[in-house]
Design a protein around this motif. Structure first.
Motif, mmCIF file in Angstrom:
data_model
loop_
_atom_site.group_PDB
_atom_site.id
_atom_site.type_symbol
_atom_site.label_atom_id
_atom_site.label_comp_id
_atom_site.label_asym_id
_atom_site.label_seq_id
_atom_site.Cartn_x
_atom_site.Cartn_y
_atom_site.Cartn_z
ATOM 1 N N LEU A 38 -6.365 3.274 3.992
ATOM 2 C CA LEU A 38 -6.841 2.012 3.418
ATOM 3 C C LEU A 38 -6.718 0.856 4.404
ATOM 4 O O LEU A 38 -7.674 0.081 4.593
ATOM 5 N N ILE A 72 -4.606 -3.050 -7.622
ATOM 6 C CA ILE A 72 -4.889 -2.556 -6.272
ATOM 7 C C ILE A 72 -3.962 -3.280 -5.297
ATOM 8 O O ILE A 72 -3.663 -4.460 -5.492
ATOM 9 N N ARG A 93 1.030 6.508 -6.919
ATOM 10 C CA ARG A 93 -0.206 7.217 -7.254
ATOM 11 C C ARG A 93 -0.029 8.724 -7.063
ATOM 12 O O ARG A 93 -0.550 9.524 -7.855
ATOM 13 N N VAL A 126 0.834 -1.198 0.000
ATOM 14 C CA VAL A 126 0.000 0.000 0.000
ATOM 15 C C VAL A 126 0.874 1.257 0.000
ATOM 16 O O VAL A 126 0.559 2.244 -0.691
ATOM 17 N N LEU A 182 -12.159 2.661 -2.655
ATOM 18 C CA LEU A 182 -12.002 1.229 -2.399
ATOM 19 C C LEU A 182 -12.810 0.806 -1.177
ATOM 20 O O LEU A 182 -13.403 -0.280 -1.158
ATOM 21 N N ASP A 210 2.175 1.642 -3.523
ATOM 22 C CA ASP A 210 1.072 2.048 -4.385
ATOM 23 C C ASP A 210 0.745 3.524 -4.169
ATOM 24 O O ASP A 210 0.541 4.273 -5.144
ATOM 25 N N PHE A 229 -8.957 7.757 -3.379
ATOM 26 C CA PHE A 229 -8.986 6.399 -3.935
ATOM 27 C C PHE A 229 -9.157 5.363 -2.827
ATOM 28 O O PHE A 229 -9.855 4.358 -3.003
ATOM 29 N N PRO A 244 0.279 -3.908 -6.373
ATOM 30 C CA PRO A 244 0.401 -2.452 -6.316
ATOM 31 C C PRO A 244 0.752 -1.839 -7.666
ATOM 32 O O PRO A 244 1.233 -2.519 -8.567
#
Length: 361
Positions: A130, A166, A106, A99, A262, A102, A258, A162
């Motif tokens: 998240l 997702i 992002r 995460v 999710l 990612d 985002f 990632p």
């Protein structure tokens, strides 16, 4: 612990119920009871017998109410390369790392269009958001299970892909205890999505605040390269709070937003009345096995309509193997208050659904 004798079982059942008759075979003991108010008493008996490695089932046959008592199957003692505890820790660490990566990339992608902040800072906030949504979701299940004295494992976090996909496919806990009746099945199922949804809503507002509006010229230049995600009603409301919703408004989704997207998607999927999803357990507890099976296939159809084909196929395939959980007491109906709560569950699922059309007039 010594093995319970037949006399121990008869004494345990007779101390809670009025026993009319007892039938004993090599595999089981079966008690006919005369009590009409058996729902709460059966919970007490099931918990008492589980503590001595016995399991009981409540059923009706020819107008009789019967309690069947069997031995619990022995727990597997296979040697594992890793203990459950270490596997859970490693998976959690991998998910946090995925995460973070990612979120970092992002943010870099967003910064290449409009600068929104330092990539590392956003990666940390994205990870907290998240993983927090997933963690609180599973904590809701754990708390409800503890209240009902059901033993469970700690969460297993599932790594994703990632950057190009997702970073996590969610988390799950394993029940190590017995689900006694429909009320308990419903309570444990609903606690997770509701707890996670609260965090997702909070994250959505901060995510909407951190997501900039694209100028018309930039939006036109990027119209073919940006991926447009279908928003839920709750996501649209969060954006509208900051004046960022409307048919002519293009928003650059920050990693925080985002994470909220999710979170709403995970809540929606879990509330579908399908298979052994949380919503499936709730549907099973209300409608019984036959209607739950129909609801599972209907949910698969809804997912195909929303273009979530992989999730639809996943549910369809696994539901063929094991459709639902059967509580020990499958006679007692769900309480009226819980049936009313399920109406709110349906409304929440609609609010969280990724709609293929804009809800903004």
């Amino acid at each position: 612990m010594s093995e319970p004798t037949q006399e121990d079982v008869i004494s345990a059942v007779s101390s809670i119920f009025s026993v009319r008759d007892v039938a004993i075979t090599l595999e089981k003991m079966e008690f006919e009871i005369s009590d009409s108010d058996f729902k709460e008493r059966f919970v007490l008996l099931a918990q008492r017998l589980e503590s001595i490695n016995l399991v009981c089932f409540l059923r009706k046959s020819e107008g009789k109410i019967l309690i069947q008592v069997n031995r619990l199957p022995p727990e597997s003692k296979k040697k594992r390369l890793l203990s459950r505890e270490w596997l859970q820790r490693i998976l959690f660490g991998v998910v946090v790392a995925f995460v973070m990566v990612d979120g970092y990339y992002r943010t870099l992608g967003a910064n290449s269009i409009i600068y929104i902040g330092e990539p590392f800072d956003f990666a940390v906030l994205y990870t907290i958001s998240l993983v927090g949504i997933l963690g609180v979701h599973e904590s809701g299940h754990l708390v409800a299970a503890k209240i009902h004295k059901i033993r469970t494992s700690w969460p297993y976090f599932i790594p994703g892909i990632p950057v190009v996909g997702i970073p996590t496919f969610g988390a799950m806990i394993q029940s190590r205890g017995l689900t006694v009746n429909r009320d308990i099945l419903f309570d444990v199922a609903i606690a997770g999505p509701i707890a996670g949804l609260v965090i997702a809503i909070l994250v959505s507002f901060y995510g909407a605040y951190t997501s900039p509006i694209l100028d018309d010229s930039i939006a036109d230049q990027l119209s073919g390269s940006l991926v447009k995600l279908n928003d839920s009603i709750l996501m649209t409301l969060a954006l509208a709070t900051f004046g960022k919703a409307g048919p002519d408004v293009e928003v650059l989704m920050s990693p925080i937003l985002f994470a909220a997207w999710l979170g709403f998607l995970i809540t929606f999927l879990n509330l579908l009345p399908a298979w052994q999803l949380d919503g499936g357990h709730m549907a099973r507890s209300i409608f019984g096995q036959k209607i739950h099976k129909i609801a599972t296939y209907a949910s698969v159809g809804v997912l195909f309509l929303l273009r979530y084909e992989m999730m639809a196929i996943f549910i369809l395939l696994f539901s063929m193997k094991n459709m639902s959980v059967r509580p020990l007491d499958d006679i007692s109906p769900l309480s009226k208050n819980r049936k009313l709560i399920y109406i709110a569950v349906i409304a929440i699922a609609v609010l969280c659904a990724p709609l293929p059309f804009s809800v903004w007039p």
